[in-house]
Design a protein around this motif. Sequence first.
Motif, PDB file in Angstrom:
ATOM      1  N   VAL A  16       0.800  -1.227   0.000  1.00  0.00           N
ATOM      2  CA  VAL A  16       0.000   0.000   0.000  1.00  0.00           C
ATOM      3  C   VAL A  16       0.831   1.275   0.000  1.00  0.00           C
ATOM      4  CG1 VAL A  16      -2.014  -1.089   1.060  1.00  0.00           C
ATOM      5  CG2 VAL A  16      -0.231  -0.111   2.525  1.00  0.00           C
ATOM      6  N   LYS A  17       2.119   1.184   0.378  1.00  0.00           N
ATOM      7  CA  LYS A  17       2.928   2.396   0.459  1.00  0.00           C
ATOM      8  C   LYS A  17       4.411   2.043   0.499  1.00  0.00           C
ATOM      9  CE  LYS A  17       3.396   6.919   1.007  1.00  0.00           C
ATOM     10  NZ  LYS A  17       2.956   7.873  -0.040  1.00  0.00           N
ATOM     11  N   GLU A  18       5.219   2.860  -0.153  1.00  0.00           N
ATOM     12  CA  GLU A  18       6.675   2.769  -0.030  1.00  0.00           C
ATOM     13  C   GLU A  18       7.187   4.078   0.545  1.00  0.00           C
ATOM     14  OE1 GLU A  18       8.936   1.483  -3.361  1.00  0.00           O
ATOM     15  OE2 GLU A  18       7.657  -0.237  -3.796  1.00  0.00           O
ATOM     16  N   LEU A  19       8.113   3.968   1.505  1.00  0.00           N
ATOM     17  CA  LEU A  19       8.713   5.139   2.142  1.00  0.00           C
ATOM     18  C   LEU A  19      10.227   5.038   2.095  1.00  0.00           C
ATOM     19  CD1 LEU A  19       6.539   5.367   5.400  1.00  0.00           C
ATOM     20  CD2 LEU A  19       6.372   6.900   3.430  1.00  0.00           C
ATOM     21  N   ASP A  20      10.911   6.128   1.779  1.00  0.00           N
ATOM     22  CA  ASP A  20      12.356   6.176   1.968  1.00  0.00           C
ATOM     23  C   ASP A  20      12.642   6.251   3.465  1.00  0.00           C
ATOM     24  OD1 ASP A  20      12.997   6.113  -0.722  1.00  0.00           O
ATOM     25  OD2 ASP A  20      12.848   8.297  -0.942  1.00  0.00           O
ATOM     26  N   ARG A  21      13.790   5.706   3.870  1.00  0.00           N
ATOM     27  CA  ARG A  21      14.077   5.637   5.307  1.00  0.00           C
ATOM     28  C   ARG A  21      14.037   7.019   5.963  1.00  0.00           C
ATOM     29  NH1 ARG A  21      19.512   2.784   7.404  1.00  0.00           N
ATOM     30  NH2 ARG A  21      20.377   4.186   5.839  1.00  0.00           N
ATOM     31  N   GLN A  22      14.572   8.035   5.269  1.00  0.00           N
ATOM     32  CA  GLN A  22      14.618   9.365   5.887  1.00  0.00           C
ATOM     33  C   GLN A  22      13.234   9.975   6.081  1.00  0.00           C
ATOM     34  OE1 GLN A  22      16.122   8.491   3.043  1.00  0.00           O
ATOM     35  NE2 GLN A  22      15.893  10.043   1.429  1.00  0.00           N
ATOM     36  N   ASP A  23      12.242   9.434   5.362  1.00  0.00           N
ATOM     37  CA  ASP A  23      10.874   9.952   5.485  1.00  0.00           C
ATOM     38  C   ASP A  23      10.016   9.103   6.414  1.00  0.00           C
ATOM     39  OD1 ASP A  23      11.464  11.936   3.581  1.00  0.00           O
ATOM     40  OD2 ASP A  23      10.993  10.565   1.925  1.00  0.00           O
ATOM     41  N   ALA A  24      10.574   8.036   6.948  1.00  0.00           N
ATOM     42  CA  ALA A  24       9.773   7.061   7.705  1.00  0.00           C
ATOM     43  C   ALA A  24       9.990   7.185   9.200  1.00  0.00           C
ATOM     44  CB  ALA A  24      10.121   5.647   7.249  1.00  0.00           C
TER      45      ALA A  24
END
Length: 511
Positions: A482-490
């Motif tokens: 349902v969603k992908e996040l870059d580590r810096q945004d998570a």
Amino acid sequence: MEGSNTADMPIIEFCNITKAFSGVKALDDVSFSIEKGHVHCLMGENGAGKSTLIKILTGVYQADEGEIKIKGETVKIRDIYHSRKLHIGTVFQENSLLPHLSVAENIFLTREPKTKTGLINYKEMYEKSLEWEKKLGVSIDPKEKVRNLSVAEQQIVEIVKVLSQDPEIIILDEPTSSLSDNEIENLFEIIKRLQDNGMTFIYVSHRMEEIKEIGTSGTVLRDGKFIVTINDIKKISIEEIITYIVGRPLNQIYPPRHAEIGNVLLEVKNLSVPGLVHHVSFQVRRGEVLGFSGLVGAGRTETAKAVFGDLKKSEGTIFKEGDKLSIKSPKDAIRCGISLLTENRKEEGLFLEKSVSWNVVSASLDTIKSHGFLNFRKERNLVKDYVKALGIKVANVERPVKYLSGGNQQKVVFAKWLNAGSQIYIFDEPTRGIDVGAKSEIYGIINQLAEQGKAVIVISSELPEILGICDRIAIFHEGKLVKELDRQDADQEKIMYYAIGGRDKVENISE
């Protein structure tokens, strides 16, 4: 103890406990006590002696020297049935349920309520099962066969079974390893409620955050020896606990990454498995660690197994560096350079009766061939190199792997797949049941693979782990990515928001 009262005594005292196997001391003169009503955390690396001590307390093993006191009385616990009579209940990490029986039949096995005619009263058994489930905040059909339950549901049934036996002392051995965050929260609420009513817990876990949250006191073992008892676990830092456990400061649980992220190595398009996975698409690049996050049963493991050919997909295409792959079985996946370290190492990752050496080379016999024949000298040398590199604690590589601790078994699985020389690695719960020192070593191995230009997928239910080792995070909910996040945004809140079905309105939850 003149002038004392049993109410003032520790509920359990271990006095100079020693136990050896084949001349090697698993426990060496261990003494400490546990107070009534505490959640006492038993901590230490794999092989520190925790499991041996628990098995002595539950009558599986007999101590060679020393004694155990329960409420001030010296007891010699003959077997597990005797421990139950002493009101000691145990939830082991590996479940002991009978898969062909129902949930209720497992909960009340050998204690079935009877009718006046002596027959099993199934109606009463089902009702009592539901009562205990309600106390745990869960809902599992008591008539359902255990073999049809997920790993998490089976673990819950184990906990219900022990609680229904009216224990005064409950041993919980890695009880949350297969539970979702919501199920862990429910379990902790039950523990605290029972603790308030005077129940005593011995809690074994490698998850430091859990220990800080649920523990009141704790004891650290190292190499079979008593190191320290911590009277108030809330007043000590995780870093101090780790130093006691490993015997040295562990500055970084998650070692720094230096991998350069390159071109797309693995691409999955529109992958579906009927009823389990729905139109999942993702990419992993060389040098990248992609995390799969989500609640238990969200489709993470099923997606991995479908890529590996262990689950039959109904549709979907898999590419390696742009070339379409034909994967219909794990053998095809291995041939294509894909490895899968499975969640359940004992049932799917290891041949328990076979030797460490046999397990390490089992997926890649070509690595030990010379002129078309197996070269056993080459095998021994290769396996010894992996034992040294991964810090596997075993005196003889011909020893059956079933005798190794859980952490060392996990390292054998790692060695098996590292020896396969794959380009794409999928690790499903790679640090489940592993101590903090071994975790750091495994994170280092994952980093090395990324630095070598491999593509790595890590499936983990531990959000700090996902955030600590992954470059990107793919979040699953009800079989969909349902969603992908870059580590810096998570962060943990964002991941959980999507994992429970939240929509794409991150700005509202990050405030």
